[in-house]
Structure formats: structure tokens, C-alpha cells
Design a protein around this motif. Structure first.
Motif, PDB file in Angstrom:
ATOM      1  N   THR A 123      -8.125  -5.790   0.172  1.00 42.47           N
ATOM      2  CA  THR A 123      -7.972  -5.828   1.530  1.00 42.47           C
ATOM      3  C   THR A 123      -8.707  -6.499   2.471  1.00 42.47           C
ATOM      4  OG1 THR A 123      -9.776  -3.970   1.498  1.00 42.47           O
ATOM      5  CG2 THR A 123      -7.563  -3.155   0.910  1.00 42.47           C
ATOM      6  N   ARG A 124      -9.687  -7.265   2.047  1.00 43.29           N
ATOM      7  CA  ARG A 124     -10.529  -7.989   2.852  1.00 43.29           C
ATOM      8  C   ARG A 124      -9.435  -9.499   2.764  1.00 43.29           C
ATOM      9  NH1 ARG A 124     -15.384  -6.068   0.401  1.00 43.29           N
ATOM     10  NH2 ARG A 124     -15.134  -7.677  -1.253  1.00 43.29           N
ATOM     11  N   LEU A 151       0.763  -1.161   0.099  1.00 42.99           N
ATOM     12  CA  LEU A 151      -0.077   0.058  -0.082  1.00 42.99           C
ATOM     13  C   LEU A 151       0.908   1.231  -0.038  1.00 42.99           C
ATOM     14  CD1 LEU A 151      -2.732  -1.041   2.644  1.00 42.99           C
ATOM     15  CD2 LEU A 151      -2.669  -1.258   0.290  1.00 42.99           C
ATOM     16  N   LEU A 179      -0.187  -6.137  10.862  1.00 41.39           N
ATOM     17  CA  LEU A 179      -1.591  -5.657   9.940  1.00 41.39           C
ATOM     18  C   LEU A 179      -2.763  -5.178  11.202  1.00 41.39           C
ATOM     19  CD1 LEU A 179      -3.138  -6.696   6.798  1.00 41.39           C
ATOM     20  CD2 LEU A 179      -4.519  -6.676   8.919  1.00 41.39           C
ATOM     21  N   LEU A 183     -10.537   1.102   5.902  1.00 44.68           N
ATOM     22  CA  LEU A 183      -9.973   1.241   4.614  1.00 44.68           C
ATOM     23  C   LEU A 183     -10.818   0.415   3.397  1.00 44.68           C
ATOM     24  CD1 LEU A 183      -8.033   2.292   2.698  1.00 44.68           C
ATOM     25  CD2 LEU A 183      -6.414   0.291   3.018  1.00 44.68           C
ATOM     26  N   THR A 184     -11.278  -0.745   3.982  1.00 45.51           N
ATOM     27  CA  THR A 184     -12.197  -1.477   3.111  1.00 45.51           C
ATOM     28  C   THR A 184     -13.483  -1.008   2.819  1.00 45.51           C
ATOM     29  OG1 THR A 184     -11.024  -3.444   3.539  1.00 45.51           O
ATOM     30  CG2 THR A 184     -13.211  -3.626   2.571  1.00 45.51           C
ATOM     31  N   VAL A 237      -7.518  -1.762   8.941  1.00 47.95           N
ATOM     32  CA  VAL A 237      -7.901  -2.188   7.432  1.00 47.95           C
ATOM     33  C   VAL A 237      -9.197  -2.076   7.210  1.00 47.95           C
ATOM     34  CG1 VAL A 237      -7.581  -4.171   5.998  1.00 47.95           C
ATOM     35  CG2 VAL A 237      -5.556  -3.276   7.274  1.00 47.95           C
ATOM     36  N   ARG A 238     -10.101  -2.637   8.016  1.00 49.53           N
ATOM     37  CA  ARG A 238     -11.747  -2.635   7.770  1.00 49.53           C
ATOM     38  C   ARG A 238     -12.270  -1.373   7.246  1.00 49.53           C
ATOM     39  NH1 ARG A 238     -11.775  -6.653  12.282  1.00 49.53           N
ATOM     40  NH2 ARG A 238     -11.514  -8.680  11.290  1.00 49.53           N
ATOM     41  N   SER A 269      -1.652  -9.629  13.319  1.00 52.68           N
ATOM     42  CA  SER A 269      -2.091  -8.535  14.255  1.00 52.68           C
ATOM     43  C   SER A 269      -0.987  -7.712  15.134  1.00 52.68           C
ATOM     44  CB  SER A 269      -3.345  -8.353  14.766  1.00 52.68           C
ATOM     45  OG  SER A 269      -3.165  -9.175  15.809  1.00 52.68           O
ATOM     46  N   VAL A 278       0.564  -2.427   8.116  1.00 53.82           N
ATOM     47  CA  VAL A 278      -0.483  -2.216   7.081  1.00 53.82           C
ATOM     48  C   VAL A 278      -1.751  -2.114   7.980  1.00 53.82           C
ATOM     49  CG1 VAL A 278      -2.346  -3.422   5.590  1.00 53.82           C
ATOM     50  CG2 VAL A 278       0.257  -4.081   5.651  1.00 53.82           C
ATOM     51  N   PRO A 279      -2.499  -0.678   7.714  1.00 51.35           N
ATOM     52  CA  PRO A 279      -2.287   0.008   6.586  1.00 51.35           C
ATOM     53  C   PRO A 279      -1.154   1.132   6.937  1.00 51.35           C
ATOM     54  CG  PRO A 279      -3.923   0.745   8.075  1.00 51.35           C
ATOM     55  CD  PRO A 279      -3.559  -0.449   8.555  1.00 51.35           C
ATOM     56  N   LEU A 303      -6.374 -10.038   5.181  1.00 50.54           N
ATOM     57  CA  LEU A 303      -6.463 -10.128   6.778  1.00 50.54           C
ATOM     58  C   LEU A 303      -6.175 -11.655   7.409  1.00 50.54           C
ATOM     59  CD1 LEU A 303      -9.942  -8.577   7.078  1.00 50.54           C
ATOM     60  CD2 LEU A 303      -7.869  -7.411   7.809  1.00 50.54           C
TER      61      LEU A 303
END
Length: 355
Positions: A276-277, A62, A252, A260-261, A257-258, A285, A307-308, A280
Motif C-alpha cells: 500500500t506504500r 483491494l 487513488l 489503511l497502511t 491509503v495512508r 490522486s 483505491v482504497p 502511491l
């Protein structure tokens, strides 16, 4: 009186501005020459005895203007290896003042594009800065031969141009490109290097469907650094990081990220939202990485391959989530240019920035 003083100051400022404009070119040339002389004659990034880790790239695929792609430099005594070389990694190593010609090789954790797309610049600078007569050694699990062959083919014309332009004395034709040094990895760790007191052990990690995918442990004079590569939380990382001074782990944050999604979906960009899904499930994490560091008894956790993207340190607590509650040691959100020094004479972990 005050009026005349103010007018005098204004006249002086105008005069200075005019002089700067008139002499801008020679002043600029002199300033550049001075800066160039200082940089060319400087000592660069120096490493004393001990084990050293430098982060030359802490980003991901990204886009992030503040971070190069995944890149780590490990120096042990007179041995130096880069682990993964994402886009911008070689540039950062140069900016940090590291002598790329002093490298002993490149180690790849896997062959995702963001971990190899800086190979071209790294190999070129290694060759041209050091008048190398042999190609850059590239260590990797089975399949590294294909990567090396592809880069050698892609850069073959470039190499011929440079030899023709600069000559064999500067860029020997035998030194351009890469040499593949593959090792076989299965379910168990394997020692891939044992030299000069440095032992490098590769171990399998969980980055399915990317196989092979490995991490590396570096041991030197009683100090140790473990680099996970890209991996979900796995027992193997915890096993190989037992008692390590530093565990460098990809991280991550699913919550961010969610968000962002959701933004991508709202914008109608379903293709990138799908990606992006998908990501995961094959990255740890920050909380996972912290739990692994705690289970392993590591002394410091350094998070990388972030990430992100994090445009500001203000976001670090949101990125870390509950990670500080899961690890009793220090957690560092990695930034490009960080350098960690592990002296054999102490248990300290010294930290500085080279960018």
C-alpha cells in the motif's frame, strides 16, 4: 372488542404463515419461472446511435464487495469493445443485460493481474452465448501474445469438455479461446482501430515499472471518451484528452491509503503495508485527475479503479479531497453499472444505472 380484533388479526397472520410454509416450494418455483422468463425475454441493455460508455467494473485489487475489477464497455454504433476485464467484469456485463456475443473485441491497457483476471469468463460467455466460430480478438501492446497464449493453454481442457458435452453446433471448437492482435507502442500515440466511423487511438501512460502501459481514446461522430488505464498524472493523458466529452481516470486518494497502511502496520501485516506504500507513486490522486481534466478541457471526469475501496457514498468527499476545486466540470465517482450516452445530435451527457 379490540381484543377480539387483535386475536383475529393474529389468527389470520398465523394462517397466512402456515399457507406460505406449506406451499413455499411450488410458490418459489412459480416465482423463479416468472423471473427467468422476464429476464430471458427482456430487451437487455440497449444502445441507440451515438457513443456510449458503461462501467462494468470500478474497483482495484483491494477487495470490494460492491465493485468488480477494472472494466469498461464502449459502444459506438454497431461496434462494441471492452477495455480491460477485471474479476467480476463479465458477470456485471451479464447482469446489466449486455449481449456479450455482440462484442467486437477486448482492448487491454496493460497486463497487471487485476486488468486481465476476468478474461476467462468473458471469453467463455462470448463463445457459448453466441455460438462463435472464431476466438475473441484481444488487442494490446507488445506482450499481449504471452497473455493470450497463457489463457488459451489454461482453458484448453475446459474447452474440450464443453465441446464434448454440448456439441459443435452449440460451441464450435474453432470458436473457443482468444486471438492476440498486438500493436507496437512507443513514445507516441498510434491508431489501433479505424472502422465504421469509430477511431481508437492508443497512447503511452506513466505506470512505471509496468511497460508497456497505455490508455485509449475513442472518437465517434464528434463525441469522444478517453480511458487512462492505470497512470500517474502525465502530460500524455492531458494531450490525448483534449476536448474530450469524458475522461475516465484511475484514482487513488493518498490520505486514505495512508490510514489503511497505518492500520496494517499496527496489525503487524508489514507485507501488505509495503504494497500500500508502493502503490502511491504510480496512480493519480483524484486531485491529479481533476487537474488533468481541467488542463485538457474535458467536459466530465469519471473516476474509476478506486483505491482504497469506498463502502459508502458518505466517503466520497473524503476521497475526492480538493478535486472539485481543480476542475470546472462535473466529477463522477464511478460505480459499477453506470452508463453514459453521448448522442451525436447534441452535446449532452446522459447518465443512467443498469445495475
Amino acid at each position: 372488542m379490540k381484543k377480539w380484533i387483535a386475536l383475529g388479526i393474529c389468527a389470520l397472520l398465523v394462517g397466512v404463515a402456515v399457507l406460505v410454509f406449506v406451499f413455499q416450494r411450488p410458490l418459489g418455483e412459480r416465482a423463479f419461472a416468472s423471473a427467468a422468463a422476464e429476464r430471458a425475454g427482456g430487451p437487455g441493455l440497449q444502445f441507440g446511435e451515438g457513443l456510449h460508455l458503461a462501467l462494468c467494473g470500478t474497483g482495484s485489487p483491494l477487495p470490494d464487495p460492491e465493485r468488480a475489477g477494472p472494466c469498461n464497455l464502449v459502444v459506438a454504433g454497431d461496434r462494441a469493445y471492452v477495455v480491460d476485464i477485471g474479476e467480476g467484469g463479465a458477470r456485471n456485463l451479464n447482469l446489466m443485460g449486455f449481449d456479450l456475443a455482440s462484442l467486437d473485441g477486448l482492448l487491454l491497457t496493460h497486463f497487471h493481474s487485476d486488468h486481465i483476471d476476468g478474461i476467462g469468463p468473458l471469453a467463455l460467455l462470448y463463445w457459448t452465448q453466441g455460438t462463435k466460430a472464431a476466438p475473441l480478438p484481444v488487442h494490446g501492446a507488445q506482450g499481449v501474445e504471452t497473455v493470450v497464449e497463457g489463457f488459451n493453454m489454461a482453458y484448453s481442457l475446459d474447452h474440450s469438455y464443453r465441446v464434448a458435452h454440448h456439441g459443435e453446433n452449440i460451441v464450435p471448437s474453432s470458436g473457443g479461446g482468444l486471438t492476440a492482435l498486438p500493436f507496437e507502442i512507443g513514445a507516441e500515440p498510434v491508431v489501433v482501430l479505424d472502422e465504421g466511423g469509430l477511431t481508437v487511438t492508443a497512447f503511452p501512460v506513466d505506470h512505471d515499472p509496468v511497460r508497456p502501459s497505455v490508455g485509449y481514446r475513442f472518437d465517434y461522430k464528434g463525441r469522444s471518451v478517453v480511458i487512462s488505464g492505470d497512470s500517474a498524472r502525465t502530460d500524455m493523458v492531458e494531450r490525448m484528452a483534449k476536448g474530450a466529452d469524458i475522461l475516465v481516470h484511475d484514482a487513488l486518494q493518498p490520505k486514505l491509503v495512508r490510514h489503511l497502511t497505518d492500520a496494517l502496520e499496527d496489525n503487524g501485516d508489514e507485507n501488505v503495508a509495503t504494497i500500500t506504500r508502493d502503490i502511491l507513486d504510480y496512480h493519480a490522486s483524484p486531485e491529479d485527475a481533476a487537474a488533468s481534466a481541467e488542463a485538457a478541457g474535458a467536459r466530465m471526469l469519471v473516476l474509476s479503479h478506486l483505491v482504497p475501496p469506498l463502502p459508502s457514498a458518505f466517503l466520497h468527499p473524503a476521497f475526492l479531497g480538493d478535486a472539485p476545486d481543480r476542475f470546472g466540470g462535473e466529477i463522477v465517482v464511478g460505480e459499477d453499472g453506470m452508463v453514459f450516452t453521448l448522442s451525436p445530435a447534441s452535446e449532452a451527457i446522459e447518465r443512467q444505472s443498469a445495475l
